[in-house]
Write a protein that holds these residues in place. Structure first.
Motif, mmCIF file in Angstrom:
data_model
loop_
_atom_site.group_PDB
_atom_site.id
_atom_site.type_symbol
_atom_site.label_atom_id
_atom_site.label_comp_id
_atom_site.label_asym_id
_atom_site.label_seq_id
_atom_site.Cartn_x
_atom_site.Cartn_y
_atom_site.Cartn_z
ATOM 1 N N GLN A 29 0.672 56.090 21.001
ATOM 2 C CA GLN A 29 1.345 55.039 20.253
ATOM 3 C C GLN A 29 0.359 54.188 19.449
ATOM 4 N N LYS A 30 -0.941 54.430 19.640
ATOM 5 C CA LYS A 30 -1.943 53.566 19.024
ATOM 6 C C LYS A 30 -2.818 54.325 18.029
ATOM 7 N N PHE A 31 -2.174 54.902 17.036
ATOM 8 C CA PHE A 31 -2.878 55.436 15.878
ATOM 9 C C PHE A 31 -2.748 54.410 14.751
ATOM 10 N N SER A 32 -3.816 54.190 14.038
ATOM 11 C CA SER A 32 -3.780 53.278 12.897
ATOM 12 C C SER A 32 -4.637 53.876 11.783
ATOM 13 N N PHE A 33 -4.528 53.289 10.601
ATOM 14 C CA PHE A 33 -5.344 53.789 9.497
ATOM 15 C C PHE A 33 -5.785 52.629 8.615
ATOM 16 N N THR A 34 -6.841 52.886 7.869
ATOM 17 C CA THR A 34 -7.306 51.914 6.886
ATOM 18 C C THR A 34 -7.575 52.634 5.573
ATOM 19 N N THR A 35 -7.325 51.948 4.494
ATOM 20 C CA THR A 35 -7.659 52.395 3.148
ATOM 21 C C THR A 35 -7.580 51.169 2.257
ATOM 22 N N ASN A 36 -8.013 51.285 1.029
ATOM 23 C CA ASN A 36 -7.925 50.149 0.110
ATOM 24 C C ASN A 36 -6.478 49.926 -0.277
ATOM 25 N N GLN A 37 -5.904 48.834 0.142
ATOM 26 C CA GLN A 37 -4.477 48.610 -0.057
ATOM 27 C C GLN A 37 -4.090 48.367 -1.512
ATOM 28 N N ASP A 38 -5.063 48.067 -2.356
ATOM 29 C CA ASP A 38 -4.721 47.792 -3.746
ATOM 30 C C ASP A 38 -4.948 48.998 -4.662
ATOM 31 N N THR A 39 -5.193 50.168 -4.066
ATOM 32 C CA THR A 39 -5.430 51.353 -4.888
ATOM 33 C C THR A 39 -4.117 51.995 -5.286
#
Length: 597
Positions: free
Chosen positions: A80-90
């Motif tokens: 249940q604890k998968f997360s992600f990051t990326t540039n949110q303004d792209t």
């Protein structure tokens, strides 16, 4: 005598959990998993899933990576604890977010109810995925799109995964690989994931697809989406949609809706604009381009009744005028034909984009054209052509193709690459004058040994392989216009498909092979049989095109069985290819040394 069986179960959030213990575990021996009886002296237990990940070559991943892959340090995680990051303004952050949610949804399907039943232990590791994508444009996948990716991890209480790719499509493939590395250990009831992962991967061929005919028999949008889901799981990237044919016209055109009104099997068996766009987006976020085919100048009939631009429609005896009923071809002398085609091209380009377009172009019947008085009169009186077969092939047919291509390019505002099926036209000596290699891609459906393939390559054409002796998935069933079996029998097993390597067919010109497609014509298939006809056989060709392995199918057998099992857990009714006993007792079924017999 009655035996009492006691099963303890619990129901949590709709999942039935059976409490039982297995008498078996697995040992990694010589690169395969050996089923072994568990005794009181057994000190190390591996579940089947653990063993496959740690023991099989390439960690059991399908398709086999072209570069390196290593995994280690299996760690229990909280799914249940998968997360992600990326540039949110792209520009592509929305696509990344959609792909991530597909990933988390599907890994829960792959591990089953364990996603719900797993204890919410705060000490379990979580997983964070960091996307580093160089090209932030929102371009659809094209002929030159780079799909390579790498994966690296660092671990602690949080397993940090970094996916690096030039494009969104490469990053999505990285997610697909990760999904195959999330496993459920059914001996201990836990979800495991390697804390140490290193992958470098990318496809050999950029065109890896499936051609699906939805005109002979209608295929529901739901079934098409299942196909796309399985394609994504196999890293296939092209859905070639054969939308119309003589038997039906289910495509609802914005400019000419009457074609579907006349030509669909029923008002419920159509593809509306909303449906088409939904399927295209469903495919896109799974790394798949959808390429429409509007077949012409043959394979046209139902739907065109009111237009006055066709000939031979439903003529009898049909076997004199076409390859299957009902017959139908365009009359190229009808100038209004090109206005209608221009409208249809505009509708499709608006929906599907302008990267590439399939114009069909196969199985012209000269007897049909020769028996069309309007056409023959036009040839003689207006064009000064004779009525020999060569005039139909080198004058009438090119006249149609040239005018149709001009209308397509006019609507696109550029010279869209055009795909045509191999045909009598592509066999002509002057084919390069009629179809310039710079403008046309030829999809080959004749046998892989056909000399015309070498001719096309020598004339600098790029080709897509769908050779019927290996890649036609409708073969090997009963005849439907005759007794016995259908024309392209026998059935093509996954082994034949896997070993159908472009490098063997094109030899020293494989750089001109864009890739290939398995093909399912639906005279004897449809929604109810779609999954079993396509899968897992299309997945076999997916690895051939992604990796072009140096070995034959026998080296891939255990991974193929594992991938087929994954497809089933994703909701794909993939056909069985061996007894399950063989799957769970690796290397006990093959007759060694007789793979090629």
């Amino acid at each position: 005598m009655l035996h009492k069986i006691i099963v303890i179960f619990s129901v949590i959030n709709g999942c039935i959990h059976l409490s039982s213990s297995s008498k078996w575990h697995y040992q990694c021996t010589e690169g395969f998993c050996r089923k072994t009886l568990t005794t009181e002296n057994t000190t190390s237990l591996l579940s089947f899933a653990e063993c496959n990940l740690l023991c099989l070559n390439h960690a059991g991943v399908w398709p086999m990576p072209t570069g390196s892959i290593s995994v280690a340090n299996l760690t229990e995680i909280n799914i249940q604890k998968f997360s992600f990051t990326t540039n949110q303004d792209t520009n592509i952050s929305n696509s990344v977010e959609k792909a991530f949610h597909i990933f988390t949804s599907e890994i829960k399907s792959l591990v089953g109810c364990s996603a719900v039943l797993q204890a919410k232990n705060s000490n379990l590791a979580s997983v964070q995925i960091n996307f580093q994508i160089t090209d932030q444009s929102t371009k659809d996948i094209g002929l030159g799109t780079v799909e390579t990716y790498t994966i690296e991890t660092s671990s602690g209480n949080i397993i940090n995964v970094t996916i690096r790719a030039k494009t969104f499509f490469g990053a999505r493939h990285g997610l697909e690989t990760l999904s195959q590395l999330v496993i459920y250990d059914d001996l201990r009831g836990r979800v495991l994931f390697p804390a140490n992962i290193s992958v470098a991967d990318g496809p050999v061929y950029g065109w890896r697809g499936i051609m699906l005919d939805t005109a002979r028999n209608y295929v529901t949008p739901k079934a098409i989406k299942r196909t796309l889901k399985a394609m994504a799981a196999s890293k296939l990237n092209t859905f070639h949609w054969h939308l119309t044919d003589t038997s039906s016209f289910p495509y609802v055109s914005k400019s000419h809706p009457e074609l579907a009104e006349y030509g669909a099997y029923s008002p419920n068996k159509v593809y509306t604009d909303a449906t088409v766009r939904d399927i295209i987006e469903y495919a896109r976020v799974r790394g798949i381009r959808v390429v429409p085919e509007l077949d012409a100048p043959a394979h046209v009939g139902e739907g065109w009744q009111s237009t006055g631009v066709t000939t031979c429609f439903d003529w009898t005896p049909w076997d004199k005028y076409c390859v299957e009923p009902p017959c139908g071809q365009f009359d190229p002398s009808r100038e209004q034909l090109y206005d209608i085609l221009e409208d249809l091209y505009g509708d499709m380009l608006d929906q599907f984009g302008t990267n590439v377009f399939h114009m069909g172009g196969d199985e012209i019947n000269l007897a049909c054209w020769k028996a069309t008085a309007n056409l023959t009169n036009w040839m003689v009186s207006e064009k000064g052509w004779d009525l020999e077969a060569a005039s139909f092939l080198t004058k009438v047919w090119p006249y149609f193709q040239s005018n149709a291509a001009k209308r397509l390019h006019k609507k696109a505002g550029k010279n869209v690459p055009i795909i045509l099926w191999s045909s009598d036209l592509t066999n002509q000596e002057n084919v390069t004058d009629i179809l310039p290699p710079s403008d046309y891609i030829i999809q080959v459906w004749s046998s892989g040994s056909d000399s015309s393939i070498r001719t096309l390559l020598n004339k600098n054409y790029s080709i897509i392989l769908s050779n019927s002796d290996a890649l036609y998935l409708d073969c090997g069933f009963a005849g439907w216009v005759t007794s016995g079996n259908n024309w392209c029998s026998p059935y093509k097993g996954w082994q034949t498909i896997y070993d159908n390597k472009p490098i063997n067919i094109a030899v020293n010109k494989s750089n001109q092979v864009l890739g290939g497609e398995t093909a399912l014509w639906t005279e004897e298939a449809g929604t109810s049989s779609l999954d079993s006809r396509l899968w897992p056989r299309s997945a076999a060709f997916a690895e051939t095109l992604w990796t072009e392995p140096a070995t034959d199918w026998s080296e891939a057998e255990e991974r193929m069985l594992l991938h087929r099992d994954r497809l089933v857990r994703l909701g794909i009714e993939a056909d069985e290819i061996q007894p399950e006993w063989c799957f769970r007792n690796q290397q006990t079924c093959p007759i060694l040394g007789k793979f090629n017999n």
